[in-house]
Design an enzyme around this catalytic site. Structure first.
Site, PDB file in Angstrom:
ATOM      1  N   CYS A   3      -3.235   5.368  -4.851  1.00 35.59           N
ATOM      2  CA  CYS A   3      -3.543   5.491  -6.280  1.00 35.59           C
ATOM      3  C   CYS A   3      -4.853   4.756  -6.549  1.00 35.59           C
ATOM      4  CB  CYS A   3      -2.394   4.995  -7.156  1.00 35.59           C
ATOM      5  SG  CYS A   3      -2.014   3.234  -6.993  1.00 35.59           S
ATOM      6  N   ASN A   6      -3.558   0.369  -6.522  1.00 38.82           N
ATOM      7  CA  ASN A   6      -2.541  -0.056  -5.533  1.00 38.82           C
ATOM      8  C   ASN A   6      -1.674  -1.197  -6.075  1.00 38.82           C
ATOM      9  OD1 ASN A   6      -2.442  -1.372  -2.118  1.00 38.82           O
ATOM     10  ND2 ASN A   6      -1.121   0.141  -3.022  1.00 38.82           N
ATOM     11  N   CYS A   8       0.515  -0.235  -9.098  1.00 38.89           N
ATOM     12  CA  CYS A   8       1.590   0.415  -9.874  1.00 38.89           C
ATOM     13  C   CYS A   8       2.214   1.596  -9.111  1.00 38.89           C
ATOM     14  CB  CYS A   8       1.077   0.896 -11.232  1.00 38.89           C
ATOM     15  SG  CYS A   8       0.466  -0.426 -12.299  1.00 38.89           S
ATOM     16  N   ARG A   9       1.497   2.705  -9.051  1.00 40.15           N
ATOM     17  CA  ARG A   9       2.123   3.928  -8.531  1.00 40.15           C
ATOM     18  C   ARG A   9       2.280   3.936  -7.010  1.00 40.15           C
ATOM     19  NH1 ARG A   9      -2.176   7.687 -11.212  1.00 40.15           N
ATOM     20  NH2 ARG A   9      -3.346   5.793 -10.739  1.00 40.15           N
ATOM     21  N   SER A  10       1.195   3.640  -6.276  1.00 38.63           N
ATOM     22  CA  SER A  10       1.308   3.761  -4.812  1.00 38.63           C
ATOM     23  C   SER A  10       2.232   2.713  -4.192  1.00 38.63           C
ATOM     24  CB  SER A  10      -0.058   3.811  -4.124  1.00 38.63           C
ATOM     25  OG  SER A  10      -0.815   2.657  -4.346  1.00 38.63           O
ATOM     26  N   ASP A 119      -0.714   7.644 -14.647  1.00 39.99           N
ATOM     27  CA  ASP A 119      -1.028   6.216 -14.536  1.00 39.99           C
ATOM     28  C   ASP A 119      -0.309   5.449 -15.659  1.00 39.99           C
ATOM     29  OD1 ASP A 119      -2.181   3.736 -14.434  1.00 39.99           O
ATOM     30  OD2 ASP A 119      -4.232   4.474 -14.230  1.00 39.99           O
TER      31      ASP A 119
HETATM   32  P1  4NP Z   1      -2.266   2.222 -10.255  1.00 36.35           P
HETATM   33  O1  4NP Z   1      -2.496   1.728 -11.758  1.00 36.35           O
HETATM   34  O2  4NP Z   1      -3.488   3.037  -9.898  1.00 36.35           O
HETATM   35  O3  4NP Z   1      -1.035   3.039 -10.344  1.00 36.35           O
HETATM   36  O4  4NP Z   1      -2.117   0.980  -9.398  1.00 36.35           O
HETATM   37  C1  4NP Z   1      -3.643   1.061 -12.181  1.00 36.35           C
HETATM   38  C2  4NP Z   1      -3.784  -0.274 -11.940  1.00 36.35           C
HETATM   39  C3  4NP Z   1      -4.896  -0.945 -12.407  1.00 36.35           C
HETATM   40  C4  4NP Z   1      -5.872  -0.266 -13.099  1.00 36.35           C
HETATM   41  C5  4NP Z   1      -5.736   1.088 -13.331  1.00 36.35           C
HETATM   42  C6  4NP Z   1      -4.623   1.758 -12.871  1.00 36.35           C
HETATM   43  N1  4NP Z   1      -7.001  -0.958 -13.599  1.00 36.35           N
HETATM   44  O5  4NP Z   1      -7.830  -0.323 -14.265  1.00 36.35           O
HETATM   45  O6  4NP Z   1      -7.140  -2.158 -13.347  1.00 36.35           O
END
Ligand code: 4NP
Length: 153
Positions: A3, A6, A8-10, A119
């Site tokens: 993602c 790294n 939340c989703r992944s 997201d």
């Molecule tokens: P992820 O979510 O891609 O599922 O880990 C996010 C985590 C952090 C951010 C964006 C999405 N950020 O902008 O910091």
């Protein structure tokens, strides 16, 4: 599992799929990992909201730490699965041409109306439940696919 951050989703997909692999007795055959296309959260544990939501369903994500995708990942892994279209495009831009076939959307494997895992980072807490619902469905479907495609015979 890939993602953006790294956190939340992944890592959710990593923890859920790892659990499916272990339950199926396939941990010696299938290596699971996750990474982000971005570098803003390197070394961090998964987001506390992801950890809590996962914990409620019996998954422990606390040992995971965020890292960024690196060039040897494209050689090392057979399936490189993006959580959304942006992640897929970023991977396509980095991946050597002969290895592009390894890049896919994780949700391709699930039989529902979603092609990406939305997201949840900036939304309310509901997004984290949706992530888990989608990830659990795709993880089951991915394991079935790998059993048929890669582990038969
Ligand atoms: P992820 O979510 O891609 O599922 O880990 C996010 C985590 C952090 C951010 C964006 C999405 N950020 O902008 O910091």
């Amino acid at each position: 599992m890939v993602c953006l951050g790294n956190i939340c989703r992944s890592p959710t997909a990593h923890g859920v799929f790892q659990q499916r692999v272990e339950s199926a007795g396939l941990a010696a055959l299938i290596e699971v990992d996750s990474a982000g296309t971005g570098d803003f959260h390197l070394g961090e544990k998964p987001d506390v909201r992801s950890r809590k939501a996962a914990q409620q369903r019996g998954y422990n994500l606390s040992s995971l730490r965020a890292r960024q995708v690196r060039s040897d990942d494209f050689e090392r892994f057979d399936y490189i699965l993006a959580m959304d279209d942006n992640n897929l495009r970023d991977l396509q831009a980095q991946c050597p041409a002969p290895l592009q076939h390894k890049l896919r959307l994780f949700m391709e494997f699930a039989d529902n109306n979603y092609l990406s895992v939305p997201d949840p980072y900036y939304g309310d807490g509901e997004g984290f439940q949706l992530v888990l619902n989608l990830v659990e469905e795709a993880a089951d479907a991915l394991l079935n696919h790998i059993r048929k495609q890669d582990l038969q015979g």
